[in-house]
Motif scaffolding. Sequence first.
Motif, PDB file in Angstrom:
ATOM      1  N   ARG B  46       0.911  -1.126   0.082  1.00 46.88           N
ATOM      2  CA  ARG B  46       0.044   0.015   0.014  1.00 46.88           C
ATOM      3  C   ARG B  46       0.897   1.289   0.070  1.00 46.88           C
ATOM      4  O   ARG B  46       1.828   1.473   0.853  1.00 46.88           O
ATOM      5  CB  ARG B  46      -0.991   0.081   1.131  1.00 46.88           C
ATOM      6  CG  ARG B  46      -1.886   1.181   1.293  1.00 46.88           C
ATOM      7  CD  ARG B  46      -3.069   1.364   2.302  1.00 46.88           C
ATOM      8  NE  ARG B  46      -2.389   2.068   3.270  1.00 46.88           N
ATOM      9  CZ  ARG B  46      -3.027   2.886   4.127  1.00 46.88           C
ATOM     10  NH1 ARG B  46      -4.268   2.877   4.028  1.00 46.88           N
ATOM     11  NH2 ARG B  46      -2.598   3.361   5.264  1.00 46.88           N
ATOM     12  N   LYS B  71      -0.456  -0.626  -6.964  1.00 48.79           N
ATOM     13  CA  LYS B  71       0.120  -1.916  -7.838  1.00 48.79           C
ATOM     14  C   LYS B  71       1.316  -1.721  -8.467  1.00 48.79           C
ATOM     15  O   LYS B  71       1.991  -2.954  -8.488  1.00 48.79           O
ATOM     16  CB  LYS B  71      -1.038  -1.629  -8.983  1.00 48.79           C
ATOM     17  CG  LYS B  71      -1.198  -2.758  -9.789  1.00 48.79           C
ATOM     18  CD  LYS B  71      -2.190  -3.015 -10.837  1.00 48.79           C
ATOM     19  CE  LYS B  71      -2.517  -4.000 -11.578  1.00 48.79           C
ATOM     20  NZ  LYS B  71      -1.588  -4.267 -12.723  1.00 48.79           N
ATOM     21  N   VAL B  72       1.871  -0.817  -8.908  1.00 48.15           N
ATOM     22  CA  VAL B  72       3.056  -0.702  -9.704  1.00 48.15           C
ATOM     23  C   VAL B  72       4.279  -1.072  -8.735  1.00 48.15           C
ATOM     24  O   VAL B  72       5.345  -1.496  -9.008  1.00 48.15           O
ATOM     25  CB  VAL B  72       3.380   0.447 -10.666  1.00 48.15           C
ATOM     26  CG1 VAL B  72       2.299   0.559 -11.702  1.00 48.15           C
ATOM     27  CG2 VAL B  72       3.205   1.802  -9.915  1.00 48.15           C
ATOM     28  N   ARG B  74       4.223  -2.865  -6.099  1.00 46.41           N
ATOM     29  CA  ARG B  74       4.098  -4.333  -5.690  1.00 46.41           C
ATOM     30  C   ARG B  74       4.721  -5.044  -6.784  1.00 46.41           C
ATOM     31  O   ARG B  74       5.605  -5.977  -6.701  1.00 46.41           O
ATOM     32  CB  ARG B  74       2.690  -4.883  -5.728  1.00 46.41           C
ATOM     33  CG  ARG B  74       2.515  -6.217  -5.378  1.00 46.41           C
ATOM     34  CD  ARG B  74       1.114  -6.627  -5.231  1.00 46.41           C
ATOM     35  NE  ARG B  74       0.227  -6.786  -6.120  1.00 46.41           N
ATOM     36  CZ  ARG B  74      -0.609  -6.014  -6.296  1.00 46.41           C
ATOM     37  NH1 ARG B  74      -1.160  -5.084  -5.542  1.00 46.41           N
ATOM     38  NH2 ARG B  74      -1.299  -5.887  -7.488  1.00 46.41           N
ATOM     39  N   GLU B  75       4.648  -4.671  -8.258  1.00 49.50           N
ATOM     40  CA  GLU B  75       5.045  -5.114  -9.626  1.00 49.50           C
ATOM     41  C   GLU B  75       6.522  -4.806  -9.469  1.00 49.50           C
ATOM     42  O   GLU B  75       7.221  -5.616 -10.038  1.00 49.50           O
ATOM     43  CB  GLU B  75       4.128  -4.894 -10.645  1.00 49.50           C
ATOM     44  CG  GLU B  75       2.859  -5.405 -10.664  1.00 49.50           C
ATOM     45  CD  GLU B  75       1.919  -4.898 -11.839  1.00 49.50           C
ATOM     46  OE1 GLU B  75       0.791  -5.709 -11.896  1.00 49.50           O
ATOM     47  OE2 GLU B  75       2.372  -3.882 -12.303  1.00 49.50           O
ATOM     48  N   ALA B  76       6.893  -3.687  -8.967  1.00 48.04           N
ATOM     49  CA  ALA B  76       8.547  -3.392  -9.122  1.00 48.04           C
ATOM     50  C   ALA B  76       9.256  -4.308  -7.996  1.00 48.04           C
ATOM     51  O   ALA B  76      10.578  -4.235  -8.067  1.00 48.04           O
ATOM     52  CB  ALA B  76       8.464  -1.952  -8.711  1.00 48.04           C
ATOM     53  N   VAL B  78       8.040  -7.372  -6.290  1.00 47.16           N
ATOM     54  CA  VAL B  78       8.244  -8.842  -6.327  1.00 47.16           C
ATOM     55  C   VAL B  78       9.191  -9.464  -6.990  1.00 47.16           C
ATOM     56  O   VAL B  78       9.705 -10.487  -6.614  1.00 47.16           O
ATOM     57  CB  VAL B  78       6.766  -9.322  -7.051  1.00 47.16           C
ATOM     58  CG1 VAL B  78       6.836 -10.930  -7.196  1.00 47.16           C
ATOM     59  CG2 VAL B  78       5.540  -8.887  -6.251  1.00 47.16           C
ATOM     60  N   PRO B  79       9.800  -8.936  -8.364  1.00 50.05           N
ATOM     61  CA  PRO B  79      10.699  -9.388  -9.053  1.00 50.05           C
ATOM     62  C   PRO B  79      12.153  -9.695  -8.157  1.00 50.05           C
ATOM     63  O   PRO B  79      12.914 -10.745  -8.412  1.00 50.05           O
ATOM     64  CB  PRO B  79      11.011  -8.569 -10.108  1.00 50.05           C
ATOM     65  CG  PRO B  79       9.738  -7.839 -10.428  1.00 50.05           C
ATOM     66  CD  PRO B  79       9.323  -7.471  -9.030  1.00 50.05           C
TER      67      PRO B  79
END
Lengths: 220, 220, 220, 270, 270, 270
Positions: B46, B71-72, B74-76, B78-79
């Motif tokens: 968040r 959201k972005v 999170r996607e940044a 996770v990898p």
Amino acid sequence: MGLLKNADGSAYINWGKNKIMAAVYGPKEVHPKHQVLPDRALLRTRYHMAPFSVDERKNPAPSRREIEISKVIREALVPAVTVEDYPRTAIEVWVEVLQSDGGSRVAGITAASLALADAGINMRDLVVGCSCGIIDSQVVADLDDTEDKEGSGDMPVAIMPNLNQVTLLQVDGMYSRADFQKAFELAIAKGKEVYGMQREALMKRFFEGQEAGMVEEESA
Amino acid sequence: MGLLKNADGSAYINWGKNKIMAAVYGPKEVHPKHQVLPDRALLRTRYHMAPFSVDERKNPAPSRREIEISKVIREALVPAVTVEDYPRTAIEVWVEVLQSDGGSRVAGITAASLALADAGINMRDLVVGCSCGIIDSQVVADLDDTEDKEGSGDMPVAIMPNLNQVTLLQVDGMYSRADFQKAFELAIAKGKEVYGMQREALMKRFFEGQEAGMVEEESA
Amino acid sequence: MGLLKNADGSAYINWGKNKIMAAVYGPKEVHPKHQVLPDRALLRTRYHMAPFSVDERKNPAPSRREIEISKVIREALVPAVTVEDYPRTAIEVWVEVLQSDGGSRVAGITAASLALADAGINMRDLVVGCSCGIIDSQVVADLDDTEDKEGSGDMPVAIMPNLNQVTLLQVDGMYSRADFQKAFELAIAKGKEVYGMQREALMKRFFEGQEAGMVEEESA
Amino acid sequence: MSMKKNYVVETIRKAQMVELLAKGRRVDERSPDEHRPLTIQTGVIQKANGSAIVTLGNTEVLAGVKVATGAPFPDTPDKGLLVVNAEILPLASPYAEPGPPSEEAIELARVVDRGVRESEMVDLTKLCIIEGKTVYTVFVDVNIMNVDGNLFDATSYAVVSALRTAKMKKYAVENDKVVVKDDVVPVPVEKTPVSVTMARIGDVLVVDPSSEEEAAMDMRITITTDDDGNVCASQKGEASTITPAHVLEAVDTSIRVGKAIRAQIIEATK
Amino acid sequence: MSMKKNYVVETIRKAQMVELLAKGRRVDERSPDEHRPLTIQTGVIQKANGSAIVTLGNTEVLAGVKVATGAPFPDTPDKGLLVVNAEILPLASPYAEPGPPSEEAIELARVVDRGVRESEMVDLTKLCIIEGKTVYTVFVDVNIMNVDGNLFDATSYAVVSALRTAKMKKYAVENDKVVVKDDVVPVPVEKTPVSVTMARIGDVLVVDPSSEEEAAMDMRITITTDDDGNVCASQKGEASTITPAHVLEAVDTSIRVGKAIRAQIIEATK
Amino acid sequence: MSMKKNYVVETIRKAQMVELLAKGRRVDERSPDEHRPLTIQTGVIQKANGSAIVTLGNTEVLAGVKVATGAPFPDTPDKGLLVVNAEILPLASPYAEPGPPSEEAIELARVVDRGVRESEMVDLTKLCIIEGKTVYTVFVDVNIMNVDGNLFDATSYAVVSALRTAKMKKYAVENDKVVVKDDVVPVPVEKTPVSVTMARIGDVLVVDPSSEEEAAMDMRITITTDDDGNVCASQKGEASTITPAHVLEAVDTSIRVGKAIRAQIIEATK
């Protein structure tokens, strides 16, 4: 008491201009499951005002004030309920303010306590409330709306009269140390008077087999 | 890092006028159950701005902008996290913007990455961010608020510096093909500089046994 | 019918200025579980208007009107579906009003009924609708928007034509006993006309192997 | 925060605490009326009109003031608005969750709000620009950063400190129109209300309970007093009781302990 | 739409795709930079000020424009407002659910909005009626009708086509009052931004991924360019990475592929 | 209220009811077109502009009217607003839950609203104070206090009775400004719409179904008529059907039964 047919217990109170209906459902199953308390009952409360209960129409959605009062009412009632007698159940207490005046939360607690008794829930003591304030430097019990606005303080107090315990205390205003004590002690004394009336209502209900009664309490 | 006592990991970043606190809780049980990922951790993020973090008071409810950035981010992240090491768990990353300036999302990612490391979560690489833009036809890194508004573009980029991979890229503005490349490459270069500072912070934390540190990064 | 590739069934209707797409998903698993009906299918319906479907842009959140119409549409369709053939499942019916005119709910029911058939759901009968009203003391079928506002009544009716049963009836307006009967009977008669066209559409779909068709119905 | 407590551990810990308290001792060696170390730092958020970060032991709270203009309430046309809002951030505790303010956060904000309001700390009539039309609206937003007990007092100190240091744009009324001036003026602060919260554990009242003590407490009482030792707000919390005698004891403790804290707040916000 | 994927099937399908792509082939025989058939139909909703239904393969999107008047933002008193909003209708996919816009729908609307806004497609200063008081507000609402991958591009083409054909009421200012005129004027459109979305599957970037490809993709990147080949918006998506080299390759692809699509949009919205 | 019905018990009870009804009898010995005892008490809430508590058997409903002023809708600048809102209070039934109005409560409020609106009971043009600017807004809020079947009629009678006895402040327009006067005037009521609800159980229509009958009913139909016997609103409910012949029978019953109820309402609201 016993006015509402569907509720397990109910009580109506007419106190000053307050008109409050309280009802109890339970003990009943807890939903959702994860809220179950393994060793006692979960007491749910909602204090809610009808849109027409106040001078300006109130939006029906719960306000922050109603959410806070729902919480303190719950905390004022739980000490009187032997919640350990009803593990893993929910007891719901709904307090609906049909017309609101000064002291609606203590009137609501008083009604809720009667509704719990009407529902046959085991209790250590009743809970009765009274509200005090200061008007023109005088400590006064049971303020109505107008006095509440003009006065310089509001002190709702709820007690368990036989156990001499305070279960709710909120203070708004400006009290010298001496005035605080005067107002607080007056609230307790008035609360005990209310208790006398409550006890009468209960006795009528249980010993005279009266099906439905109404608690009418005039403001002091 | 390690400023918040309750969190499993935390990091505070002071970047330009950005003041951002990131904290990590987890790995922990997933609620509700149906969100469990059988083969890896669920990363929750968040990005949230304090009402007083911006010029005009912001409503505390999450805006559409905050939902997208959550959201972005999170996607940044996770990898970089070896989520396969923590199957069936949740890792929560909370990014709180206490004061906002240009580039708050990349600063937030940088702080979040440090907080993950502080929490002892296994990672492939850190994630560091930098934001570039164009002012007066010049490509410039690390725009502050005023430049952001006056400039004609904003390009937040997050990278895993050792793996030379981009994990976040958003572009706003108007870039010729050549300017795009210039800005993008500058963002990556600046990100790698930030990484140097991050690594230092981490080494202090882990090798010098320092309990609490603060990452202070001046804007370029 | 069959216009939407993902849906199990769909139908598009062009009726007056109404442009309505209905789609069906199911029978499928019920979520959340506690809504499962052990002896029949749960039919879910949503009647929803696109923000651009009306003269003044409509907020995308469901209005009280849309919530009520979703309910009456559900109650209008269930009698036609042999829900007992699909115990413990959900059948979802989504009615999207892309452009709205008088009688959008009955047009929506008509489209939904075709979409259910297109999805291969077992049905006792189709459901067709028609709306009647009074303009200048004359009973008239199939009012458009302008007539609806100027007229003094709106009576949407849905029927199962072969079973001669009414599944939806709502009345707005002011009808003498005689006018009520006239309007009601006209609505039923018009509904049966619509049914003729529906049946044709269905036959095309199933017997001529036509993949995608469109139901074009001009207002009376 | 709806702490999911482990009942067995809780019961044992509580028994130990009650035993210790009977001997006048607390788990962290404080005396019953001793609060944890308090630090106050103001001016931490430059974009806010006023701000303060307060730590009370490990409890950490950040308050920020934003001043805007708006319309007054119809029944108080000559008064500005003061709005206190609190959010227990999800990073503050493993039990806090993102979402709309919980019942706890609403109670917290309202109790702190009442202390500020009833003490008449901010002179709302001085927040009026044009009667019935334009007034200042003072928003105080509170971010709870780390939860370790007694959010009420930490929040109160942060709000009061942020307000005491807040500056707002100056407006003038020219030809019935509101005109912004270049300079800033302090938010009109008159008093320094101080909240003191006590927990009852068994038969003893202790000041400034930590999370550990809160997990074992029976009842909580917050009393806010002003510079002259008047009581201006109070709130009893938790599903248990307090005796009338304890209430009066709590008032005296609040006045006494509050005095020293008030001095510290005034010093930190000069 | 939070696709509940079947992991085993997904893994096998993905392996097949990666293998095919290594040979330069896609499951549906398209070349890597080939988009699916695109159809654009405008003027489909008469009650809207502009509308377009776009199909991209089996993905189907309907955009409608409604123009109203309102107050400008205080910090841009001379500019009208443009609001893009998207809803993935429950009828569009077995995974879509009714309710407030999901995270996916919000990202979708915001990315498309940025492409329109940053390209300066609509001249917002021409949407001003009275500075600081009355401006046009242009709402573009998007209904996703059928989901089969690449909602970003289909939505972008629908929004751009609807705007290019939108007409709005004309207003005049007479004696400081806004007066409606009888005739309509086009929404002031200057450019034609075109979004091109690519998926990375293994090491290959493919244009306009279908649902099947999206289920197997590692990363998604959307790049929007304007008529002069400038990049005006981009968004990387999905929980994986992209190399710097791939980013630059994607920019070139977007400019090249976008050109043909722009021609088709302009043709369809004449 | 989403009654969680016990299917077995329900089936048996229903069979019994159908059997009884075939002999022309109801479980509580009423005739098919007989409603339960109706009591109406007005003026029960002094703070409301009008109020009525209605009992219909054990169903109990309290309606309160509040009149405020506001702006009219742009398309009806010369008409006041009337808003009916219902809440099924959690104390009314074990199946009612606190929260935003359920689908049932929304349908209830809207059906009652239509009866009042379409009968032209309240002359909305008389609620206009300044055309296009200021009108009366009449809120009728309904609290369902106890649920025992047929909420539609009990609510309708409560709303109509509350409106018939409602008084509102008088306003005058002086120099284009709205000025409050000291006296009150009645809400301009012209008619007395009466709703009659019937349940179909098997092949029989019964008036004013109790909760027990509702649990067994196939279909519900509400028909509202005005003083002249005109039909002004109707709503068929529940997931079953009604024959055209039954609809006409229901209209006739509603006119006949409504007449007596109208007399009682008029008498109670004199």
